[in-house]
Design an enzyme around this catalytic site. Structure first.
Site, PDB file in Angstrom:
ATOM      1  N   SER A 157       0.893  -1.325  -0.176  1.00 58.82           N
ATOM      2  CA  SER A 157      -0.073   0.039  -0.101  1.00 58.82           C
ATOM      3  C   SER A 157       0.973   1.359  -0.090  1.00 58.82           C
ATOM      4  O   SER A 157       0.413   2.377  -0.311  1.00 58.82           O
ATOM      5  CB  SER A 157      -0.903   0.046   1.278  1.00 58.82           C
ATOM      6  OG  SER A 157      -0.002   0.040   2.232  1.00 58.82           O
ATOM      7  N   ASP A 419      -3.154   5.974  12.576  1.00 60.51           N
ATOM      8  CA  ASP A 419      -2.296   5.393  11.335  1.00 60.51           C
ATOM      9  C   ASP A 419      -0.908   6.247  11.021  1.00 60.51           C
ATOM     10  O   ASP A 419      -0.875   7.413  10.676  1.00 60.51           O
ATOM     11  CB  ASP A 419      -2.874   5.452   9.881  1.00 60.51           C
ATOM     12  CG  ASP A 419      -2.088   4.809   8.913  1.00 60.51           C
ATOM     13  OD1 ASP A 419      -1.002   4.665   9.010  1.00 60.51           O
ATOM     14  OD2 ASP A 419      -2.815   5.011   7.647  1.00 60.51           O
ATOM     15  N   HIS A 422       1.045   4.911   6.792  1.00 65.36           N
ATOM     16  CA  HIS A 422       0.679   5.664   5.773  1.00 65.36           C
ATOM     17  C   HIS A 422       1.149   7.092   5.633  1.00 65.36           C
ATOM     18  O   HIS A 422       1.495   7.575   6.691  1.00 65.36           O
ATOM     19  CB  HIS A 422      -0.707   5.134   5.222  1.00 65.36           C
ATOM     20  CG  HIS A 422      -0.871   3.776   4.727  1.00 65.36           C
ATOM     21  ND1 HIS A 422      -1.644   3.060   5.822  1.00 65.36           N
ATOM     22  CD2 HIS A 422      -0.428   3.181   3.893  1.00 65.36           C
ATOM     23  CE1 HIS A 422      -1.401   1.935   5.143  1.00 65.36           C
ATOM     24  NE2 HIS A 422      -0.969   1.828   4.226  1.00 65.36           N
TER      25      HIS A 422
END
Ligand SMILES: *[C@@H]1O[C@H](CO)[C@@H](O)[C@H](O)[C@H]1NC(C)=O
Ligand SMILES: *[C@@H]1O[C@H](CO)[C@@H](O)[C@H](O)[C@H]1NC(C)=O
Length: 442
Positions: A157, A419, A422
């Site tokens: 990702s 998070d 990311h």
């Protein structure tokens, strides 16, 4: 699909798999207590990332700048600093680029300050040879450099985030058409005769879910939850043909991998089990191989893939780029026990940037394997160019660029709250496009 993820992860941790493998680490580093497991999920189109950061353990001091000196690039942009520039405007926003996915859409989810968009990476003046590098990204120049060509990104990702950052940035000049073909996503810039492709794989090499049986092939991103629960069989000495066989159709291939190597796995070489990681995890109970570190597995995997590309084994004749580890920034805990990334500014020069294990080990393995493969490519005198895109040092200084709590709306977090892995789009990873342009135009 993932309601009991936390419980499952805690279970994995309390079995002590992480602690055990650490003793088998091949690369000598200061011992670090604690655990780290990273997982990425795509669940029905929604990306959900779960990360077990370091558990209240002091990070290992690692100087990335010196060891990370770019091997085969003319310009070392890895050393420098983030300079505040309030006049900076992102190349795109969530209003101008429709490709931004929800988990990256920090603007939409109300990240309190957009000051993280006002920092510019300035390489050290001593690193002459950078020329115009790190001037503001010039989409027209990029399109000129890549006209009639195509680029393939292969990774997880984070690679996908880079793809979207590039696609959104180039959308300043042309909105691409999105296409799908088996296993690949593609963005086609017709007016500029340029295509960007993405192939999802967390490991680069041939792999499959252990539970799927020997004849099966690796699953796609829709089954990330199962890959997380694992274990997976990783054939460390075999490139993943699914993308490797397509590499020859592209002028550039950008590789990356890191965090998924922390998942439970059974390692193969020459078709035989040579060891495993997290062997006590469910389904791996019958594996009697020795515990091998994820760092070692990643090292061998990159060796396999980089050398296959360097030798042109699959007909590849272009430029292969290795993008190094993008560090996580969990503080005061991991993803599941209150860890956060509350910083609102980059780390300045006066602050030592520290990278935790196993990320530091992944980084060392990547740089060393890149150098070895680049040497081999030069010796063999083949057509393939290998380039290192070393983002680790600069990203280590951007704890402020993650979604943190703003990667989802209220009540939308699938198993994690914060998070710190990311990156927001737009955000600091947009600078990767400047590095890419320097490599492609060099
Ligand atoms: C973009 O972000 C703004 C807040 O800055 C938000 O109001 C809007 O809904 C977002 N739009 C999209 C398409 O994400
Ligand atoms: C372990 O091996 C036995 C016998 O081969 C098999 O029946 C069992 O399902 C295996 N267990 C796991 C967890 O794979």
């Amino acid at each position: 699909m993932i309601p009991s993820l936390r419980g499952m992860l805690r279970g994995l941790l309390t079995r002590g798999t992480e602690g055990r493998r650490r003793r088998h680490a091949i690369h000598k580093t200061a011992p670090v207590p604690g655990a780290a497991v990273a997982i990425v999920f795509f669940a029905t189109g929604t990306l959900c990332f779960v990360f077990l950061g370091p558990l209240r353990s002091p990070p290992t001091p690692t100087t990335t700048s010196s060891s990370g000196k770019a091997a085969a690039t003319a310009c070392d942009a890895t050393r420098g600093e983030w300079v505040h520039d309030p006049s900076l405007r992102p190349h795109y926003t969530n209003a101008t680029c429709g490709f931004i996915q929800d988990y990256q859409n920090c603007m939409k989810h109300g990240k309190p300050s957009l000051e993280f968009l006002q920092w510019k990476w300035r390489p050290d003046a001593a690193d002459a040879g950078c020329g115009e590098l790190m001037e503001r990204f010039d989409a027209a120049r990029f399109f000129r450099a890549v006209r009639g060509r195509s680029i393939l990104f292969v990774g997880d990702s984070l690679a996908s985030s880079h793809v979207l950052s590039l696609v959104c940035t180039l959308s300043e000049l042309e909105t691409p058409t999105k296409r799908h073909s088996t296993g690949f996503e593609q963005w086609w810039f017709e007016a500029h005769d340029f295509a960007v492709s993405f192939f999802w794989t967390p490991f680069q090499i041939r792999w499959r879910l252990t539970s799927d049986g020997p004849e099966s092939t690796a699953p796609g991103p829709a089954r990330q939850g199962e890959v997380f629960a694992g274990p997976s069989d990783l054939h460390l000495d075999e490139p993943d043909e699914r993308w490797m066989s397509a590499a020859k159709e592209h002028d550039y291939v950008v590789l990356s991998a890191s965090h998924w190597f922390r998942r439970p796995a059974v390692y193969y070489r020459g078709g035989h089990v040579v060891g495993c990681h997290g062997c006590s995890a469910k389904d791996a109970d019958n594996v009697t191989g020795t515990e091998l570190s994820p760092e070692h597995a990643q090292r061998v995997a990159f060796r396999t893939v980089l050398r296959a590309l360097a030798r042109g084994e699959h007909g590849f004749e272009g430029t292969a780029v290795l993008r190094t580890v993008a560090p996580t920034h969990y503080e005061k805990g991991g993803w599941f026990d209150g860890g956060e990334c509350p910083s609102t500014r980059p780390l300045g020069r006066d602050r030592t940037a520290e990278m935790v294990e196993p990320e530091a080990g992944f980084y060392r393995a990547q740089v060393e394997e890149f150098r070895a493969a680049a040497k081999e490519a030069r010796r063999s005198g083949g057509a393939v160019r290998l380039r290192l895109m070393d983002v680790t040092g600069m990203m280590l200084r951007r704890p402020d660029g993650h979604p943190g709590r703003y990667g989802h709306g209220p009540g939308q977090h699938d198993g994690f709250d914060v998070d710190c892995l990311h990156w927001c789009l737009p955000g600091p990873i947009d600078v990767w496009n400047e590095l890419l342009l320097q490599i492609l135009d060099g």
